[in-house]
Design a protein around this motif. Structure first.
Motif, mmCIF file in Angstrom:
data_model
loop_
_atom_site.group_PDB
_atom_site.id
_atom_site.type_symbol
_atom_site.label_atom_id
_atom_site.label_comp_id
_atom_site.label_asym_id
_atom_site.label_seq_id
_atom_site.Cartn_x
_atom_site.Cartn_y
_atom_site.Cartn_z
ATOM 1 N N SER A 91 45.794 63.169 54.710
ATOM 2 C CA SER A 91 46.781 62.132 55.026
ATOM 3 C C SER A 91 48.069 62.779 55.515
ATOM 4 O O SER A 91 48.347 63.936 55.226
ATOM 5 N N THR A 92 48.829 62.010 56.264
ATOM 6 C CA THR A 92 50.064 62.544 56.839
ATOM 7 C C THR A 92 51.236 61.621 56.570
ATOM 8 O O THR A 92 51.071 60.425 56.340
ATOM 9 N N LEU A 119 50.230 68.713 48.761
ATOM 10 C CA LEU A 119 49.425 67.639 48.199
ATOM 11 C C LEU A 119 50.217 66.351 48.190
ATOM 12 O O LEU A 119 51.358 66.325 47.714
ATOM 13 N N CYS A 120 49.613 65.279 48.681
ATOM 14 C CA CYS A 120 50.278 63.964 48.675
ATOM 15 C C CYS A 120 50.310 63.431 47.243
ATOM 16 O O CYS A 120 49.681 63.988 46.332
ATOM 17 N N ALA A 121 51.013 62.333 47.046
ATOM 18 C CA ALA A 121 51.151 61.743 45.713
ATOM 19 C C ALA A 121 49.795 61.369 45.116
ATOM 20 O O ALA A 121 49.580 61.533 43.912
ATOM 21 N N ASN A 122 48.858 60.909 45.925
ATOM 22 C CA ASN A 122 47.530 60.522 45.422
ATOM 23 C C ASN A 122 46.674 61.712 45.010
ATOM 24 O O ASN A 122 45.801 61.566 44.165
ATOM 25 N N CYS A 123 46.895 62.874 45.598
ATOM 26 C CA CYS A 123 46.048 64.038 45.345
ATOM 27 C C CYS A 123 46.628 65.008 44.308
ATOM 28 O O CYS A 123 45.951 65.936 43.892
ATOM 29 N N GLN A 124 47.869 64.804 43.914
ATOM 30 C CA GLN A 124 48.497 65.722 42.941
ATOM 31 C C GLN A 124 47.830 65.649 41.582
ATOM 32 O O GLN A 124 47.421 64.632 41.119
ATOM 33 N N GLU A 148 58.571 58.872 70.179
ATOM 34 C CA GLU A 148 59.608 59.525 69.396
ATOM 35 C C GLU A 148 59.113 60.881 68.931
ATOM 36 O O GLU A 148 57.985 61.033 68.509
ATOM 37 N N HIS A 149 59.999 61.827 68.998
ATOM 38 C CA HIS A 149 59.696 63.184 68.574
ATOM 39 C C HIS A 149 59.724 63.231 67.054
ATOM 40 O O HIS A 149 60.689 62.790 66.429
ATOM 41 N N HIS A 150 58.650 63.715 66.456
ATOM 42 C CA HIS A 150 58.613 63.855 65.010
ATOM 43 C C HIS A 150 57.585 64.910 64.609
ATOM 44 O O HIS A 150 56.836 65.394 65.434
ATOM 45 N N HIS A 151 57.590 65.234 63.339
ATOM 46 C CA HIS A 151 56.680 66.236 62.798
ATOM 47 C C HIS A 151 55.969 65.636 61.595
ATOM 48 O O HIS A 151 56.201 64.478 61.250
ATOM 49 N N HIS A 152 55.103 66.425 60.935
ATOM 50 C CA HIS A 152 54.285 65.869 59.859
ATOM 51 C C HIS A 152 54.247 66.718 58.595
ATOM 52 O O HIS A 152 54.261 67.938 58.661
ATOM 53 N N PHE A 153 54.130 66.012 57.467
ATOM 54 C CA PHE A 153 53.656 66.578 56.214
ATOM 55 C C PHE A 153 52.168 66.248 56.199
ATOM 56 O O PHE A 153 51.780 65.113 56.480
ATOM 57 N N ILE A 154 51.309 67.234 55.887
ATOM 58 C CA ILE A 154 49.867 67.031 55.874
ATOM 59 C C ILE A 154 49.321 67.411 54.507
ATOM 60 O O ILE A 154 49.556 68.530 54.028
ATOM 61 N N CYS A 155 48.593 66.479 53.893
ATOM 62 C CA CYS A 155 47.971 66.763 52.605
ATOM 63 C C CYS A 155 46.775 67.681 52.837
ATOM 64 O O CYS A 155 45.882 67.363 53.633
ATOM 65 N N THR A 156 46.762 68.806 52.144
ATOM 66 C CA THR A 156 45.682 69.786 52.325
ATOM 67 C C THR A 156 44.390 69.349 51.646
ATOM 68 O O THR A 156 43.349 69.949 51.873
ATOM 69 N N ASN A 157 44.441 68.300 50.843
ATOM 70 C CA ASN A 157 43.238 67.816 50.176
ATOM 71 C C ASN A 157 42.574 66.676 50.951
ATOM 72 O O ASN A 157 41.400 66.754 51.284
ATOM 73 N N CYS A 158 43.329 65.617 51.269
ATOM 74 C CA CYS A 158 42.720 64.433 51.897
ATOM 75 C C CYS A 158 43.035 64.292 53.381
ATOM 76 O O CYS A 158 42.442 63.469 54.063
#
Length: 141
Positions: free
Chosen positions: A105-106, A136-141, A93-103
């Motif tokens: 994670s996607t 930043l993901c929820a864990n890194c905020q 499936e075609h998709h894209h990503h959000f990438i956490c700049t700290n950890c």
């Protein structure tokens, strides 16, 4: 499930002329289990614990080969190349990503903005694209 996907990736490599080795299998298993973008240095540190004396160049060369043949994805994050196990071997499936700049994670983004750009680039032949959102993901905020 992880083993199945790792073996599928190894099969893709084999079909492209690469030998299946325990080291290649371990690199892919590590990336699959990490489930995030990781640096070549992180992969090297993991592999050096298991295969003392393995060279960084060997790790980097394998990561590059895996990327070229589509079994892993790569991106540039904070000025460094990062790698992750390709997340769509099974469903393509075609998709894209959000990438956490700290950890690293996607999160998958199951929407593609290319229609908007195709309209603006009607006189161009688009041969591929990648859409990534950084933050930043929820864990890194």
């Amino acid at each position: 499930m992880g083993c199945k996907q790792v073996f599928k990736a190894l099969d893709i490599l084999k079909k492209n002329g690469f030998k299946t080795t325990k080291k290649r299998e371990e690199i892919l298993r590590y990336l699959f289990e990490a489930d995030r973008y990781t640096s070549a240095k992180e992969v090297y540190q993991h592999m050096n614990k298991l295969y003392t004396g393995i060279s960084y160049d060997t790790i980097y060369r394998n990561l590059n080969d895996f990327s070229i043949h589509g079994v892993i994805e790569e991106t540039e994050l904070n000025g460094e190349k990062k790698f992750r196990f390709h997340c769509s071997h099974d469903n393509h499936e075609h998709h894209h990503h959000f990438i956490c700049t700290n950890c690293g994670s996607t999160k998958e983004i199951n929407m593609c903005p290319m229609g908007y750009f195709e309209d603006q680039l009607a006189d161009c032949k688009i041969t591929g694209h990648r859409f990534e959102i950084f933050g930043l993901c929820a864990n890194c905020q």
